[in-house]
Design an enzyme around this catalytic site. Structure first.
Site, mmCIF file in Angstrom:
data_model
loop_
_atom_site.group_PDB
_atom_site.id
_atom_site.type_symbol
_atom_site.label_atom_id
_atom_site.label_comp_id
_atom_site.label_asym_id
_atom_site.label_seq_id
_atom_site.Cartn_x
_atom_site.Cartn_y
_atom_site.Cartn_z
ATOM 1 N N ASN A 191 0.874 -1.148 0.233
ATOM 2 C CA ASN A 191 -0.132 0.221 0.044
ATOM 3 C C ASN A 191 1.231 1.501 -0.052
ATOM 4 O OD1 ASN A 191 -1.772 2.182 0.531
ATOM 5 N ND2 ASN A 191 -2.402 1.239 2.637
ATOM 6 N N LYS A 231 0.443 4.512 -0.397
ATOM 7 C CA LYS A 231 -0.394 5.894 -0.025
ATOM 8 C C LYS A 231 -0.239 6.628 -1.208
ATOM 9 C CE LYS A 231 0.431 3.213 4.352
ATOM 10 N NZ LYS A 231 0.519 3.379 6.190
ATOM 11 N N HIS A 233 -9.433 1.503 4.840
ATOM 12 C CA HIS A 233 -8.457 1.505 5.656
ATOM 13 C C HIS A 233 -8.095 2.519 7.135
ATOM 14 C CE1 HIS A 233 -3.609 2.540 6.577
ATOM 15 N NE2 HIS A 233 -3.702 1.155 5.614
ATOM 16 N N GLU A 267 -6.189 4.640 8.453
ATOM 17 C CA GLU A 267 -5.942 6.145 7.438
ATOM 18 C C GLU A 267 -7.597 6.852 6.923
ATOM 19 O OE1 GLU A 267 -2.205 5.269 5.673
ATOM 20 O OE2 GLU A 267 -2.030 4.693 7.228
ATOM 21 N N GLU A 298 -5.040 -5.056 10.073
ATOM 22 C CA GLU A 298 -4.287 -3.859 10.598
ATOM 23 C C GLU A 298 -4.214 -3.548 12.117
ATOM 24 O OE1 GLU A 298 -2.186 -2.503 6.748
ATOM 25 O OE2 GLU A 298 -4.150 -1.515 7.116
ATOM 26 N N GLY A 353 3.563 2.293 10.637
ATOM 27 C CA GLY A 353 4.247 3.425 10.855
ATOM 28 C C GLY A 353 4.961 3.805 11.640
ATOM 29 N N SER A 404 3.602 -2.274 10.098
ATOM 30 C CA SER A 404 5.564 -2.467 10.312
ATOM 31 C C SER A 404 5.595 -3.442 10.186
ATOM 32 C CB SER A 404 5.714 -1.853 11.827
ATOM 33 O OG SER A 404 5.198 -0.924 11.941
HETATM 34 P P1 13P Z 1 2.844 0.151 7.585
HETATM 35 O O1 13P Z 1 4.098 -0.748 6.681
HETATM 36 O O2 13P Z 1 4.368 1.383 6.733
HETATM 37 O O3 13P Z 1 3.598 0.302 9.082
HETATM 38 O O4 13P Z 1 2.058 0.368 6.797
HETATM 39 C C1 13P Z 1 1.067 -0.438 6.735
HETATM 40 C C2 13P Z 1 0.080 -0.221 6.128
HETATM 41 O O5 13P Z 1 -1.071 0.746 6.931
HETATM 42 C C3 13P Z 1 -0.788 -0.837 4.687
HETATM 43 O O6 13P Z 1 -1.607 -0.937 4.631
#
Ligand code: 13P
Length: 257
Positions: free
Chosen positions: A9, A11, A97, A99, A169, A175, A215
């Site tokens: 992903n 982003k 997601h 976010e 997740e 992150g 992560s």
């Molecule tokens: P990270 O791997 O950067 O922690 O992000 C995970 C994520 O949000 C994948 O959708």
């Protein structure tokens, strides 16, 4: 046994030149591998979906969108419909997601509408769920996961396990560099599978791909994939670099042996 999915992903982190260079760096090495047991997916921002399909044509990589509108069409400036994604020939889209839930106030109900819109247009949703740190510390992880599953999949018919993936997740692991341990992730994946069994049936529960995200990187992927209910990763940061992404594909291939 379903394929292990290594989904990146991206982003809002990759622009045109960066994407071109990434595709160039992975395409020939992926074509040289026997990818029978692993499915690579990459989710760039909307403007690059079509370009990436062209750049990676003939390779095993599937391209996914990161989101979709809950509306079919009309005066919704800035939104992209499921029909538009489908017209590009896309097979997958991330939906729900954390976010989007955090920054755009997306509720389970809205995520459900988006998910149905995708399915109606023949696109397979990658449904994201997960608890915050506050919820985990407060002991309500299971409750939150079940509420998200109930809310996002209420009365959603899943006739074929291949029509949807679920990504667990935990928000506190995204992150942050703080990965859930294999055991922590496995515990939640088991909860998801038993909910699927209760809601649908054993075959659906056994076959639906459940990804872990938060992560994930080359250093911890093998340990996560060793868990019985973890079928792959939804990976942010570590999927941005071609060498790391290829390394994770190799780890997934190795884990199938
Ligand atoms: P990270 O791997 O950067 O922690 O992000 C995970 C994520 O949000 C994948 O959708």
């Amino acid at each position: 046994m379903s394929k292990i999915v290594i989904a990146g992903n991206w982003k809002m982190k990759k622009g045109l030149e960066d994407i071109r260079a990434f595709c160039k760096a992975i395409v020939s090495s992926l074509m040289a591998r026997d990818m029978a047991g692993v499915m690579p997916i990459l989710a760039p921002s909307y403007p690059f979906l079509d370009l990436m399909q062209g750049e990676l044509k003939g390779s095993p990589v599937k391209i996914a969108a990161q989101d979709v509108s809950s509306h079919p069409a009309g005066a919704f400036t800035g939104e992209v419909s499921a029909a538009m994604l489908s017209s590009l020939g896309l097979e997958y889209s991330i939906v729900g997601h954390s976010e989007r839930r955090a920054h755009h106030d997306e509720s389970n109900e809205l995520v459900r509408e988006k998910l149905l819109m995708l399915m109606d247009n023949g696109i397979k949703p990658i449904l994201c769920i997960g608890e915050t740190l506050l919820q985990r510390d407060g002991g309500s992880t299971k409750e939150v996961i079940l509420e998200q599953l109930d809310g996002c999949l209420r009365n959603v018919n899943i006739y074929n396990a291949e029509n949807i993936m679920i990504a667990y997740e935990p928000v506190w692991a995204i992150g942050t560099g703080r990965t859930a341990t294999g055991e922590q992730a496995q515990e939640v994946h088991r909860i998801i599978r038993s909910w699927l069994n209760n809601t649908y049936n054993q075959a659906i529960a056994d076959e639906i791909v459940i990804l872990y995200g938060g992560s994930v990187k080359p250093e911890n992927l093998a340990g996560l994939l060793a868990m019985p209910d973890i079928d792959g990763g939804l990976i942010g940061g570590a999927s941005l670099q071609a060498d790391k992404y290829l390394k994770m594909i190799d780890i997934a291939l190795e884990s199938r042996k």
